[in-house]
Design an enzyme around this catalytic site. Structure first.
Site, mmCIF file in Angstrom:
data_model
loop_
_atom_site.group_PDB
_atom_site.id
_atom_site.type_symbol
_atom_site.label_atom_id
_atom_site.label_comp_id
_atom_site.label_asym_id
_atom_site.label_seq_id
_atom_site.Cartn_x
_atom_site.Cartn_y
_atom_site.Cartn_z
ATOM 1 N N LEU A 46 25.932 48.271 -47.895
ATOM 2 C CA LEU A 46 27.201 48.456 -47.681
ATOM 3 C C LEU A 46 27.804 49.097 -46.278
ATOM 4 O O LEU A 46 28.852 48.809 -45.954
ATOM 5 C CB LEU A 46 27.902 49.661 -48.712
ATOM 6 C CG LEU A 46 29.283 49.561 -49.120
ATOM 7 C CD1 LEU A 46 29.724 48.296 -49.827
ATOM 8 C CD2 LEU A 46 29.877 50.769 -49.924
ATOM 9 N N SER A 47 26.802 49.252 -45.468
ATOM 10 C CA SER A 47 27.292 49.714 -44.064
ATOM 11 C C SER A 47 27.163 48.631 -43.086
ATOM 12 O O SER A 47 25.793 48.215 -42.876
ATOM 13 C CB SER A 47 26.240 51.034 -43.704
ATOM 14 O OG SER A 47 26.333 51.102 -42.416
#
Length: 183
Positions: free
Chosen positions: A15-16
């Site tokens: 997600l990063s």
């Protein structure tokens, strides 16, 4: 006598996008710098609360446990889906598509997906996330370098020059030349 083994751990969550930058650079440099790169799928929500990538990170944890040789490729495909193709990586079919695109058979991907709710996978992801927190993580990515019996934690994707310094290596930008074959 050769150098002592140098271990570099990368704690990341797909997600990063900053984790993705660190991931790609460290995958490129692992052979140039001759380090043992250990990929550590972590759950950013366990560090920052409520990010939504739990199923993807459990899947990567299961991949790490079941077929670690596929972890780099599957991680990359999940990043491509969310950050390049704007696809939802929380849906099972999206995860399966990424795994298959990375080279897993449909059967193998489905089998691993079936394990994401098992205590073994849940506990491993929790332990890895807690390990990142124990190093002082307040977000992801973090890179942990074990060099000369010392441990160094670096936060962010913009610390590669510092990592090179700690390793006694040269930083040559985000795409280093290929390492020369050893005779």
């Amino acid at each position: 006598m050769g150098r002592l083994a140098r271990i570099v751990e990368l704690y990341y969550d797909v997600l990063s996008p900053y984790s993705w930058l660190s991931f790609e650079v460290l995958c490129r440099y692992q052979h140039v710098w001759n380090v043992d790169l250990q990929l550590r799928p972590s759950y950013i929500a366990g560090i920052m609360k409520d990010s939504g990538s739990l199923s993807a990170m459990r899947f990567l944890t299961a991949v790490c446990l079941e077929c670690p040789e596929m972890l780099e490729k599957v991680s990359r495909e999940l990043w491509m889906r969310i950050w390049s193709l704007n696809e939802d990586i929380t849906e099972p079919q999206s995860i399966l598509t990424a795994a298959e695109k990375a080279g897993m058979s449909a059967e193998q991907a489905q089998e691993i997906l079936g394990k994401i709710s098992t205590p073994k996978v849940k506990n491993q992801l929790k332990e890895t996330t807690e390990a990142a927190c124990n190093y002082g993580a307040f977000g992801l990515p973090i890179t942990v370098a074990h060099v000369d019996s010392q441990t160094h934690m670096l936060f962010g994707s913009d610390r590669m020059e510092l990592l090179a310094y700690l390793l006694g290596e040269k930083w040559m930008g985000p795409v280093p030349p290929a390492p020369k074959a050893r005779l």
